[in-house]
Design a protein around this motif. Structure first.
Motif, PDB file in Angstrom:
ATOM      1  N   ILE A 202       0.856  -1.197   0.000  1.00  9.58           N
ATOM      2  CA  ILE A 202       0.000   0.000   0.000  1.00  9.58           C
ATOM      3  C   ILE A 202       0.886   1.240   0.000  1.00  9.58           C
ATOM      4  O   ILE A 202       1.486   1.586   1.024  1.00  9.58           O
ATOM      5  N   PRO A 203       0.999   1.938  -1.111  1.00  7.60           N
ATOM      6  CA  PRO A 203       1.844   3.135  -1.172  1.00  7.60           C
ATOM      7  C   PRO A 203       1.298   4.263  -0.298  1.00  7.60           C
ATOM      8  O   PRO A 203       0.094   4.332  -0.022  1.00  7.60           O
ATOM      9  N   SER A 204       2.178   5.172   0.069  1.00 10.99           N
ATOM     10  CA  SER A 204       1.773   6.314   0.897  1.00 10.99           C
ATOM     11  C   SER A 204       0.738   7.179   0.187  1.00 10.99           C
ATOM     12  O   SER A 204      -0.188   7.696   0.824  1.00 10.99           O
ATOM     13  N   ASP A 205       0.893   7.338  -1.135  1.00 14.22           N
ATOM     14  CA  ASP A 205      -0.061   8.202  -1.842  1.00 14.22           C
ATOM     15  C   ASP A 205      -1.465   7.605  -1.875  1.00 14.22           C
ATOM     16  O   ASP A 205      -2.465   8.327  -1.923  1.00 14.22           O
ATOM     17  N   THR A 206      -1.569   6.268  -1.799  1.00 16.72           N
ATOM     18  CA  THR A 206      -2.892   5.639  -1.729  1.00 16.72           C
ATOM     19  C   THR A 206      -3.559   5.948  -0.398  1.00 16.72           C
ATOM     20  O   THR A 206      -4.751   6.260  -0.345  1.00 16.72           O
ATOM     21  N   MET A 207      -2.788   5.873   0.675  1.00 11.00           N
ATOM     22  CA  MET A 207      -3.358   6.194   1.989  1.00 11.00           C
ATOM     23  C   MET A 207      -3.751   7.663   2.076  1.00 11.00           C
ATOM     24  O   MET A 207      -4.770   8.010   2.682  1.00 11.00           O
ATOM     25  N   GLN A 208      -2.967   8.535   1.460  1.00 16.87           N
ATOM     26  CA  GLN A 208      -3.326   9.955   1.447  1.00 16.87           C
ATOM     27  C   GLN A 208      -4.606  10.171   0.652  1.00 16.87           C
ATOM     28  O   GLN A 208      -5.452  10.996   1.025  1.00 16.87           O
ATOM     29  N   LEU A 209      -4.779   9.403  -0.432  1.00 14.68           N
ATOM     30  CA  LEU A 209      -6.013   9.475  -1.218  1.00 14.68           C
ATOM     31  C   LEU A 209      -7.216   9.081  -0.367  1.00 14.68           C
ATOM     32  O   LEU A 209      -8.260   9.745  -0.408  1.00 14.68           O
ATOM     33  N   VAL A 210      -7.089   8.018   0.419  1.00 16.14           N
ATOM     34  CA  VAL A 210      -8.196   7.574   1.273  1.00 16.14           C
ATOM     35  C   VAL A 210      -8.524   8.638   2.318  1.00 16.14           C
ATOM     36  O   VAL A 210      -9.697   8.899   2.621  1.00 16.14           O
ATOM     37  N   LEU A 235       3.641   5.120   9.887  1.00 15.45           N
ATOM     38  CA  LEU A 235       4.500   3.935   9.882  1.00 15.45           C
ATOM     39  C   LEU A 235       5.067   3.683   8.490  1.00 15.45           C
ATOM     40  O   LEU A 235       6.239   3.316   8.340  1.00 15.45           O
ATOM     41  N   SER A 236       4.240   3.889   7.472  1.00 17.03           N
ATOM     42  CA  SER A 236       4.673   3.659   6.102  1.00 17.03           C
ATOM     43  C   SER A 236       5.819   4.583   5.719  1.00 17.03           C
ATOM     44  O   SER A 236       6.762   4.174   5.021  1.00 17.03           O
ATOM     45  N   LYS A 237       5.756   5.816   6.169  1.00 17.08           N
ATOM     46  CA  LYS A 237       6.818   6.774   5.849  1.00 17.08           C
ATOM     47  C   LYS A 237       8.128   6.399   6.532  1.00 17.08           C
ATOM     48  O   LYS A 237       9.209   6.551   5.950  1.00 17.08           O
ATOM     49  N   VAL A 238       8.053   5.901   7.765  1.00 17.60           N
ATOM     50  CA  VAL A 238       9.257   5.429   8.461  1.00 17.60           C
ATOM     51  C   VAL A 238       9.825   4.221   7.721  1.00 17.60           C
ATOM     52  O   VAL A 238      11.034   4.128   7.477  1.00 17.60           O
TER      53      VAL A 238
END
Length: 704
Positions: A202-210, A235-238
């Protein structure tokens, strides 16, 4: 083994324990033992060719069972118990073991059980001990005359003490239950696997989209789940900043202490995964909304892009609609006389009609059956033949009317360009921006449950997606028969005729269960007890329940975790009617208890200031007709929506997704003198009790 090595080993192991987590390397204990022995080269014979100096069965047992224990440092590297300084004799062995373990991946979490240690008798232990020995630290051997003669290196009756590899582990690393090591490790291994898979896929940009979709209102009840996405994004960014060599160790070190380890398997995590895999945003959002709220999923805001927003902005500016979207609550002065069917703005002092003399306006118990003897007329007859002759109209307000409250809205600027399909610029909004009835009833109906029975008990849970648990609705009839998933699912009880038709097990969306009685003649007098059971003992955040008998509806909210059976209510039936309902701390609604809605008390009559049709029927007929009874003193408790997409002109609906977001954000503030009251859809079967004055006083029941 010398005392120095034993002390060093324990000191290093204590550092490993201080990290808070211990693990098992993929290197086996036997491989560690082989490396240990290789480090000595040609190990000297101690007693005979089968017994060298360092080849000790007790130490071999230690290496086999505990030699591959490792820890993870702050820089995500492997720490072993063989990393410290030692004597020349053991230096090569310790180097080989340390190097082997530090270069191998982790396979499991370290787990040892109290049952094993108690039976192994490394040292006497109890469950109250703070430290536990892993292996015997020494053994004592007295040699016989025969052994002395055979080995030649010892004397008869000579006593020797042999030191062994042994460490002591704190209590927090010991499991005191009866679950096996393999079972615990398997569960934790799967948790770590799910945790890492989510971080990898799950990429960070997908979570930002959600997160953006939640902020737009595109995901129903999304705010409840937003914090999970926000925290997992951190956590994903770390994780993204780590080298490939560090990532696996970091996941082992962090998954067990993180409540988001199984994020990928949760509802919001599954949505993130679907979007990451390329699923269409609209389809993913619609599926989410159907699972979360089957009754109102179409009310969610459609997902929008920046290009959609820019196009809508240009269209609104170029066509002069800017002022039309700045709206306020309408007042009596805004309405044209020709659109008013009845108005009464006097002092509101109305003498009581004799049929209701003596009834207190704030009665805590008011049965609908009290109006069974009054005249019943259709809404068409009332509007055509009765209303024109009325000087005063009052509505009997009930708890069940909460979602019927409606407010008229109009633009701040009277000269603004019309935005609706009809010829005026008036719109309306129902309470909560929805025109629905019981959300529990609608959810049960959407799941295929029978909701129109004369007697019903329904429960609903997991609205927040965090209660994926098996809650069961239970009912005990006066005969003592208990209705639940395992007894009368799909068939009726012999005496009273109750049955369960909906049974859900660990639903990922909203869960419902439904028990009903559809044959009034079989509903025996006596006590009907209703309660909720947590069948599988899973964690949850409570539930909602509803008991409906005829026109009376009682709503209950259990706002705490349900672990033991929770009694909802006991209903006493007498002569085919509710005699009384035992008090319940969970009761929040019911036709028998007065409450305040829009500033008005229920279970009493309220003056109607204005009767009119909905604005879409003032200048022709566009869509469903609504009948509005605007009540004196009614005031929306909070800001309301200024318009709905289904009202808009076709050219504006070309930008429907942006309009939906705009409508949700451009709220109308509640003000004094607003036109608020009850609205009834002409296409929905309903009724309302009215008290009238004109040529004579009377009470009637109007049916829609």
């Amino acid at each position: 083994m010398e005392h120095l090595e034993s002390k060093m080993l324990q000191e290093q192991f204590a550092k490993m324990c201080a990290t808070g987590k211990l693990f098992r390397s993929k290197v086996t204990g036997d491989q560690v033992w082989q490396a240990y022995m290789r480090g000595f080269g040609e190990d000297p014979i101690f007693r005979d060719p089968e017994s060298s100096v360092h080849n000790c069965n007790q130490c071999k047992h230690f290496f086999h069972r505990y030699g591959n224990i490792v820890a993870i440092t702050e820089d995500n590297s492997i720490m072993t118990m063989f990393d410290g300084e030692t004597t020349d004799e053991y230096r090569e062995s310790f180097r080989l073991m340390s190097e082997m373990l530090r270069n191998a991946p982790i396979e499991d979490v370290f787990v040892e059980t109290f049952d094993y240690l108690y039976k192994a008798v490394y040292a006497r232990c109890t469950k109250n001990d703070s430290m536990f020995a892993l292996n015997l630290d020494h053994t004592v051997k007295r040699y016989t005359k025969e052994e002395a003669e055979k080995f030649g290196v010892v004397k008869p009756n000579e006593v020797r003490t042999f030191n062994h590899f042994c460490v002591r582990v704190p209590k927090e690393f010991i499991h005191f239950g009866h679950e096996t090591v393999e079972s615990i490790q398997g569960r934790l291994r799967e948790d770590k696997k799910v945790f890492k898979r989510a971080l990898d896929e799950i990429p960070s940009d997908t979570m930002q989209l959600v997160i953006d979709l939640i902020d737009q209102g595109s995901l129903l009840n999304g705010e409840t789940h937003k914090y999970k996405v926000v925290e997992f994004l951190k956590l994903s960014k770390v994780y993204a900043r780590l080298s490939d060599a560090e990532k696996d160790n970091w996941c082992w070190a962090n998954f067990s202490a993180n409540c988001f380890a199984r994020f990928r398997n949760e509802l919001i995590g599954k949505l993130c995964t679907e979007l990451a895999e390329g699923r269409d945003i609209n389809d993913a959002c619609q599926d989410w909304n159907k699972r979360i709220d089957p009754a109102n999923y179409m009310k969610a805001t459609a997902p929008i892009t920046q290009q959609m927003i820019d196009n809508a902005k240009s269209f609104i500016a170029e066509n002069g609609y800017e002022e039309s979207f700045t709206r306020r609550c309408a007042t009596m002065e805004d309405i044209r006389v020709c659109d008013i069917l009845h108005a009464n703005v006097g002092d509101g002092k109305i003498k009581p009609v004799s049929i209701l003399d003596g009834i207190k306006p704030t009665s805590t118990r008011h049965k609908r059956s009290e109006f069974d003897g009054v005249e019943v007329v259709s809404i068409d007859k009332f509007m055509k033949d009765i209303l024109p002759g009325c000087t005063s109209v009052e509505v009997f307000l009930q708890n069940s009317h909460e979602n019927y409250f409606v407010t008229l809205t109009t633009p701040v600027s009277k000269d603004s360009k019309p935005i609706f399909k009809w010829g005026n610029n008036f719109g309306w909004t129902y309470n909560g921006n929805l025109a629905g009835k019981s959300e529990i009833k609608e959810a049960v109906k959407a799941a295929g449950g029978f909701v129109n029975a004369p007697f019903r008990f329904s429960i609903m849970w997991n609205e927040d997606g965090r209660s994926i648990v098996d809650l069961d609705a239970h009912a005990i009839e006066p005969t003592g028969r208990e209705i639940y998933y395992g007894s009368y699912k799909g068939r009726k009880t012999p005496e009273c005729g109750g049955m369960l038709d909906i049974d859900m097990i660990r639903p990922e969306g909203v869960g419902v269960e439904n028990i009903f009685w559809d044959e009034p003649e079989r509903i025996k007098d006596g006590k009907y007890r209703f309660f909720i059971v947590n069948y599988d003992g899973g964690r949850n955040s409570g539930a909602k329940a509803e008991i409906a008998f005829g026109d009376e509806v009682f709503t209950y909210i259990v706002d705490h975790e349900i672990m033991r059976p929770v009694d909802i209510a006991t209903v006493h039936i007498k002569n085919g009617m509710i005699d009384h309902v035992d008090q319940s701390k969970y009761l929040v609604d019911g036709n028998g208890t007065s409450k305040e809605i829009y500033g008005l008390e229920t279970n009493q009559f309220h003056k109607v200031n204005l009767v009119c049709l909905s604005p879409n029927h003032w200048d022709g007929a566009f869509g469903n007709k609504h009948y509005f009874f605007m009540l004196d003193g009614a005031k929306a408790p909070e800001s309301i929506r200024g318009f709905h997409n289904e009202f808009l002109l076709p050219e504006l609906l070309e930008h429907r997704k942006v309009m939906e977001v705009l409508g949700a954000r451009l709220k109308v503030e509640s003000t004094d003198k607003q036109l608020s009251g009850l609205g009834f859809n002409a296409t929905v079967r309903d009724e309302v009790v009215l008290r009238l004055q004109g040529s004579h006083k009377r009470v009637i029941k109007v049916q829609f």
